[in-house]
Scaffold this active site. Structure first.
Site, PDB file in Angstrom:
ATOM      1  CB  VAL A  28      -3.904 -13.221   8.077  1.00  0.00           C
ATOM      2  CG1 VAL A  28      -3.254 -14.049   9.181  1.00  0.00           C
ATOM      3  CG2 VAL A  28      -5.415 -13.169   8.286  1.00  0.00           C
ATOM      4  CG  ASP A  55      -0.133   0.815   8.737  1.00  0.00           C
ATOM      5  OD1 ASP A  55       0.227   1.520   7.765  1.00  0.00           O
ATOM      6  OD2 ASP A  55       0.087  -0.406   8.810  1.00  0.00           O
ATOM      7  CD  GLU A  91       0.170  -3.573   2.341  1.00  0.00           C
ATOM      8  OE1 GLU A  91       1.268  -3.894   2.826  1.00  0.00           O
ATOM      9  OE2 GLU A  91      -0.910  -3.711   2.961  1.00  0.00           O
TER      10      GLU A  91
HETATM   11  O1  RIB Z   1       2.351  -1.654   8.143  1.00  0.00           O
HETATM   12  C1  RIB Z   1       2.250  -2.910   8.753  1.00  0.00           C
HETATM   13  C2  RIB Z   1       1.460  -3.841   7.881  1.00  0.00           C
HETATM   14  O2  RIB Z   1       2.165  -4.040   6.676  1.00  0.00           O
HETATM   15  C3  RIB Z   1       1.238  -5.211   8.449  1.00  0.00           C
HETATM   16  O3  RIB Z   1       0.067  -5.310   9.227  1.00  0.00           O
HETATM   17  C4  RIB Z   1       1.261  -6.103   7.224  1.00  0.00           C
HETATM   18  O4  RIB Z   1       0.030  -6.731   6.960  1.00  0.00           O
HETATM   19  C5  RIB Z   1       1.685  -5.208   6.073  1.00  0.00           C
HETATM   20  O5  RIB Z   1       0.632  -4.837   5.276  1.00  0.00           O
END
Ligand code: RIB
Length: 316
Positions: A17, A258, A145
């Site tokens: 979030v 992304d 991540e």
């Molecule tokens: O790349 C953007 C994203 O990086 C965000 O949505 C945040 O959650 C981080 O993971």
């Protein structure tokens, strides 16, 4: 007679979030500044890329972990609203849903602090349990991540299954690129990630050509260094090529990388060449920068198709 379904894009990665605030200038260490707006929305590089792939036309699967909390429910609800299945976005009890604190200044620049929470509990065993999904995918999309051991296991399994891997090395601290480079088909860092991976500055366009070629020569089939408003540089088959960005009035670049990755993956899964996939991804990412937020700024398919229709035709 059976009709084959297209193989899906499989994204394994983070769901967060995002708590985003807009401010005139980013605070320096020790400084307190006023912001002028705030928003709470679903993000995480994995979830963002999955949403972008789905909105770009690909059947998409997403494997992630959230906490057993209201933010986890928010993640699943938003993914479902975007047409993504959530059966493999499981809630765990040992940690809360990942959270990102995002600061965006009026110039469009941002900085992000991510607390991984449940993303850190996506284990190598969970990845092994997903072997069938990896084998069935047209392409496996990964970012950094989730724990590195889980990332490496996913890359190894994809190699065994013959599934191409797209790795977005973000964030790239601690990533052992030499461990995975020869198993990665598409590597898509931004300029600062490319600089960290290569331990050399990537500032000029010439630097970006050099960086893309160096990453390609490490064993990656196709390396693409994204450069924001300056477009991107791709390197494959021993040469490099620059692709210009689509000019837009960008107000927030959060999640634009992304958006690029998800759309690129969907386009590759649809059988496009890297050049054609890059051209589509540039349009999708550019549209995302014209609104605030990460995933929440991503165009739906109809808006994307309309923007594509306005682009000049290019061969290849
Ligand atoms: O790349 C953007 C994203 O990086 C965000 O949505 C945040 O959650 C981080 O993971």
């Amino acid at each position: 007679m059976s009709i084959d379904r297209p193989r899906p894009v499989l994204v394994i990665g983070s769901a967060n979030v995002d708590v985003a605030v807009a401010t005139a200038t980013l605070p320096r260490p020790g400084e307190t500044v006023f912001g002028d707006s705030s928003a709470i929305s679903v993000g995480g590089k994995g979830a963002n890329q999955a949403v972008a792939a789905a909105a770009s036309g690909a059947e998409t699967r997403f494997i992630a972990r959230t906490g057993s909390d209201a933010f986890g429910d928010m993640v699943r609800d938003e993914l479902a609203r975007r047409g993504l299945p959530t059966a493999q976005v499981l809630a765990v009890t040992e940690a809360g849903t990942g959270l990102a604190a995002i600061y965006v200044e009026h110039s469009g620049q941002n900085c992000i602090v991510v607390v991984p929470g449940a993303n850190g509990l996506l284990t190598p065993t969970d990845i092994e349990d997903a072997q069938g999904s990896i084998a069935a995918a047209a392409i496996l999309v990964l970012q950094c991540e989730i724990p590195h051991q889980s990332l490496y296991r996913a890359i190894d399994l994809a190699k065994e299954c013959g599934t191409p891997v797209l790795l977005n090395p973000a964030p790239c601290q601690g990533l052992d690129l030499s461990r995975v480079a020869s198993s990665v088909t598409y590597l898509i860092p931004n300029e600062s990630e490319a600089a960290q991976l290569l331990a050399r500055p990537v500032e000029s366009l010439a630097d970006a050509h050099d960086a893309a070629l160096r990453l390609h020569r490490l064993g990656v089939t196709c390396a693409i260094v994204t450069l924001g408003a300056r477009g991107c540089v791709g390197a494959w088959e021993g040469t490099t090529q620059h692709f210009a960005a689509m000019p837009v009035n960008a107000i927030d670049t959060t999640g634009a990388g992304d958006a690029f990755v998800g759309c690129f993956a969907a386009s590759i899964a649809a059988g496009l060449t890297p050049s054609a996939a890059i051209r589509r991804a540039i349009v999708y990412a550019a549209l995302s920068t014209t609104r605030r937020g990460a995933q929440v700024s991503y165009p739906e398919r109809a808006e994307f198709e309309a923007a594509l229709a306005l682009q000049p035709a290019v061969d290849g």
